[in-house]
Design a protein around this motif. Structure first.
Motif, PDB file in Angstrom:
ATOM      1  N   GLN A   1       1.857   9.101  -6.342  1.00 45.49           N
ATOM      2  CA  GLN A   1       2.441  10.437  -6.204  1.00 45.49           C
ATOM      3  C   GLN A   1       3.430  10.710  -7.332  1.00 45.49           C
ATOM      4  OE1 GLN A   1       4.166  10.313  -2.284  1.00 45.49           O
ATOM      5  NE2 GLN A   1       2.303  11.099  -1.288  1.00 45.49           N
ATOM      6  N   ALA A   2       4.252   9.716  -7.649  1.00 44.69           N
ATOM      7  CA  ALA A   2       5.236   9.884  -8.718  1.00 44.69           C
ATOM      8  C   ALA A   2       4.545  10.087 -10.064  1.00 44.69           C
ATOM      9  CB  ALA A   2       6.168   8.674  -8.771  1.00 44.69           C
ATOM     10  N   LYS A   3       3.468   9.355 -10.314  1.00 42.57           N
ATOM     11  CA  LYS A   3       2.719   9.515 -11.571  1.00 42.57           C
ATOM     12  C   LYS A   3       2.116  10.910 -11.664  1.00 42.57           C
ATOM     13  CE  LYS A   3       1.449   4.729 -12.576  1.00 42.57           C
ATOM     14  NZ  LYS A   3       0.338   3.767 -12.683  1.00 42.57           N
ATOM     15  N   GLU A   4       1.580  11.399 -10.550  1.00 47.37           N
ATOM     16  CA  GLU A   4       0.998  12.744 -10.542  1.00 47.37           C
ATOM     17  C   GLU A   4       2.078  13.792 -10.791  1.00 47.37           C
ATOM     18  OE1 GLU A   4      -1.568  15.746  -7.675  1.00 47.37           O
ATOM     19  OE2 GLU A   4      -1.268  13.662  -7.051  1.00 47.37           O
ATOM     20  N   LEU A   5       3.229  13.628 -10.151  1.00 50.59           N
ATOM     21  CA  LEU A   5       4.341  14.558 -10.365  1.00 50.59           C
ATOM     22  C   LEU A   5       4.798  14.514 -11.818  1.00 50.59           C
ATOM     23  CD1 LEU A   5       6.479  16.539  -9.353  1.00 50.59           C
ATOM     24  CD2 LEU A   5       7.871  14.564  -8.698  1.00 50.59           C
TER      25      LEU A   5
ATOM     26  N   GLN B   1       0.832  -1.206   0.000  1.00 51.67           N
ATOM     27  CA  GLN B   1       0.000   0.000   0.000  1.00 51.67           C
ATOM     28  C   GLN B   1       0.868   1.258   0.000  1.00 51.67           C
ATOM     29  OE1 GLN B   1      -2.657  -0.449   3.334  1.00 51.67           O
ATOM     30  NE2 GLN B   1      -4.151  -1.633   2.143  1.00 51.67           N
ATOM     31  N   ASP B   2       1.929   1.218   0.775  1.00 50.89           N
ATOM     32  CA  ASP B   2       2.852   2.354   0.812  1.00 50.89           C
ATOM     33  C   ASP B   2       3.499   2.575  -0.559  1.00 50.89           C
ATOM     34  OD1 ASP B   2       4.314   4.445   2.207  1.00 50.89           O
ATOM     35  OD2 ASP B   2       6.072   3.113   2.018  1.00 50.89           O
ATOM     36  N   LEU B   3       3.913   1.488  -1.182  1.00 54.89           N
ATOM     37  CA  LEU B   3       4.519   1.593  -2.508  1.00 54.89           C
ATOM     38  C   LEU B   3       3.509   2.101  -3.538  1.00 54.89           C
ATOM     39  CD1 LEU B   3       6.684  -1.661  -2.551  1.00 54.89           C
ATOM     40  CD2 LEU B   3       7.511   0.703  -2.513  1.00 54.89           C
ATOM     41  N   ASP B   4       2.280   1.608  -3.472  1.00 53.27           N
ATOM     42  CA  ASP B   4       1.237   2.076  -4.392  1.00 53.27           C
ATOM     43  C   ASP B   4       0.993   3.573  -4.220  1.00 53.27           C
ATOM     44  OD1 ASP B   4       0.876  -0.415  -5.541  1.00 53.27           O
ATOM     45  OD2 ASP B   4      -0.847  -0.951  -4.272  1.00 53.27           O
ATOM     46  N   ALA B   5       0.983   4.045  -2.995  1.00 52.19           N
ATOM     47  CA  ALA B   5       0.784   5.474  -2.737  1.00 52.19           C
ATOM     48  C   ALA B   5       1.941   6.286  -3.306  1.00 52.19           C
ATOM     49  CB  ALA B   5       0.640   5.725  -1.234  1.00 52.19           C
TER      50      ALA B   5
END
Length: 102
Positions: free
Chosen positions: A18-22, A10-14
């Motif tokens: 975030q990286a995709k949004e950035l 779950q932490d990795l998915d989050a």
């Protein structure tokens, strides 16, 4: 152990979200900057205001003189008129459509 692994996933998915949004934001900002650069460059360049007839006259002085019919350098890709076709779209169209340069 399973709960710890699920939490890590779950932490990795989050973090991935975030990286995709950035990345999406950076791509959008880059596209906007490219658009602004294109707008800023196109109307201001002095070459755009030179009439086609004058450019063709200038280009005609760039053509190498052919001393004999067997002169193979006359249409060398690194000399005019071929070289002039690689400068920009406008020059390419002018040169290709001007029989006197060939």
């Amino acid at each position: 152990d399973i709960a710890r692994i699920n939490a890590a996933l779950q932490d990795l998915d989050a973090k991935i979200a975030q990286a995709k949004e950035l990345l999406d934001n950076l791509i959008s900002a880059r596209e906007q900057a490219q658009s602004h650069l294109k707008e800023a460059k196109s109307p201001l360049h002095p070459m755009r205001s030179i009439p086609s007839e004058l450019l063709l006259e200038i280009f005609s002085h760039c053509i190498p003189r052919v001393e004999s019919p067997s002169d193979t350098d006359a249409l060398h890709p690194r000399q005019a008129p071929w070289l002039l076709t690689r400068v920009c779209h406008r020059w390419r169209e002018l040169v290709i459509n001007s029989p006197r340069l060939w």
